[in-house]
Write an enzyme that holds these catalytic residues in place. Structure first.
Site, PDB file in Angstrom:
ATOM      1  N   ASP A  51     -31.360 -10.291  -0.750  1.00 31.26           N
ATOM      2  CA  ASP A  51     -31.554  -9.166  -1.667  1.00 31.26           C
ATOM      3  C   ASP A  51     -30.223  -8.599  -2.153  1.00 31.26           C
ATOM      4  O   ASP A  51     -30.153  -7.458  -2.612  1.00 31.26           O
ATOM      5  CB  ASP A  51     -32.384  -8.063  -1.006  1.00 31.26           C
ATOM      6  CG  ASP A  51     -31.768  -7.557   0.287  1.00 31.26           C
ATOM      7  OD1 ASP A  51     -30.762  -8.139   0.725  1.00 31.26           O
ATOM      8  OD2 ASP A  51     -32.291  -6.580   0.849  1.00 31.26           O
ATOM      9  N   GLU A  87     -23.534  -5.093  13.024  1.00 30.52           N
ATOM     10  CA  GLU A  87     -22.260  -5.593  12.518  1.00 30.52           C
ATOM     11  C   GLU A  87     -21.126  -5.311  13.504  1.00 30.52           C
ATOM     12  O   GLU A  87     -20.314  -6.187  13.811  1.00 30.52           O
ATOM     13  CB  GLU A  87     -21.935  -4.967  11.155  1.00 30.52           C
ATOM     14  CG  GLU A  87     -22.915  -5.331  10.052  1.00 30.52           C
ATOM     15  CD  GLU A  87     -24.107  -4.381   9.976  1.00 30.52           C
ATOM     16  OE1 GLU A  87     -24.829  -4.428   8.970  1.00 30.52           O
ATOM     17  OE2 GLU A  87     -24.299  -3.594  10.916  1.00 30.52           O
TER      18      GLU A  87
END
Length: 324
Positions: A188, A274
């Site tokens: 996306d 992350e």
């Protein structure tokens, strides 16, 4: 008297010439070969009187040699590092549209290998057919997300990203790793082609801004004197690496040198995937700022709008089953 002598001389002259010619002729010497081509010596005289072979020439070869002499000798270009793009994907109405946009971008990038990982127990026909026509070097993997982790507040695509990492490590397990760069390309996102030029020179871990993320127009690493010193972010600046998944790339050698570096489920807080991953392979001081010292946005977390299918008929369906 003189007239008589002259007459005798002219009478004897032809016979004298004939005798001289006969004496000069060597009967053992072969007669010269007659040829339609002009005769020339296959040698030319070099310095010191030495005989040097004379090369015959042709107009075509002479022209080619002149072109080669005027053309600079090009050195073979070094092989580009391969960019490995790991893309988790799952079934939804906009899946094919998202993958089509992504493939149209990747197709313009040299030396790119697409690792597409489906969130399901088996490969879908839609994605298999799509990749067969994509015209890209690719690897099609699949691994389902356990049901207990399918909660809105929990991180998504963890198992899929780890499957891509496992495939890379297995592929390069018994061979010397070629230069390569890995990044996580969610389906996306929207990418500028310039981003791939930037990330290809990654030595260890490189970073850059991401647009339309974190409730802001962009988030980015703060850079001073070529070093990352902080984070411009809209959420939890205290994170060790306050960066979006689309905002970094990792050298393939770093991935292979850290075989236990994966995305964690247990012990990982929401929004910390992350940071938890990057802590295993690097430090903030080692990060390599890209995109003009992190002042240019080259990737956007665009997110396709959720489609409204309220008018999709439940009965009296179309007689033609069209893939969307």
């Amino acid at each position: 008297m003189k007239s008589a002598l002259c007459n005798r001389f002219f009478i004897l002259l032809p016979w004298i010439l004939i005798v001289i010619i006969m004496l000069d002729v060597d009967p053992r010497r072969p007669a010269p070969q007659l040829t339609s081509r002009p005769y020339f010596s296959p040698h030319t005289v070099g310095c010191g009187g030495s005989r040097v072979p004379l090369r015959r020439s042709s107009p075509g070869r002479d022209a080619a040699e002149k072109r080669n002499e005027s053309r600079p000798q090009l050195q073979p270009e070094p092989r580009l590092p391969t960019i490995y793009a790991i893309t988790p994907t799952y079934s939804r109405p906009v899946q094919k549209a998202e993958l089509t946009r992504l493939a149209n971008t990747f197709r313009q990038v040299a030396q790119l290998h697409w690792i597409l990982v489906e969130d399901r127990a088996t490969r879908s026909e839609l994605v298999s057919s799509f990749l067969a026509r994509a015209g890209l070097p690719n690897t099609h993997l699949h691994v389902p997300t356990p049901r207990r982790y399918k909660r809105p507040w929990l991180p998504r695509a963890t198992e899929q990203r780890n499957a891509g990492l496992a495939w890379l490590r297995q592929r390069h397990q018994h061979q010397s790793a070629q230069p390569g760069v890995l990044f996580f390309a969610d389906d996306d996102n929207t990418y500028s082609l310039e981003l791939f030029q930037e990330m290809r020179t990654t030595r260890k871990v490189s970073v850059w801004p991401v647009g339309l993320v974190g409730g802001r127009r962009y988030e980015r690493p703060l850079v001073k004197n070529g070093k990352v010193v902080g984070w411009y972010t809209g959420w939890r600046e205290d994170r060790p690496f306050a960066i979006d998944m689309a905002g970094f790339a990792v050298s393939l050698q770093v991935i292979l040198s850290n075989p236990k570096a994966v995305f964690k489920r247990r012990g990982s807080q929401p929004g910390m995937q992350e940071s938890d991953f990057l802590k295993q392979i690097t430090t903030v001081d080692e990060l390599e700022p890209k995109a003009n010292n992190c002042t240019k946005v080259l990737v956007w977390h665009t997110r396709t709008e959720k489609v409204n299918l309220a008018n999709e008929p439940k009965y009296h369906m179309d007689t033609v089953n069209i893939e969307v």
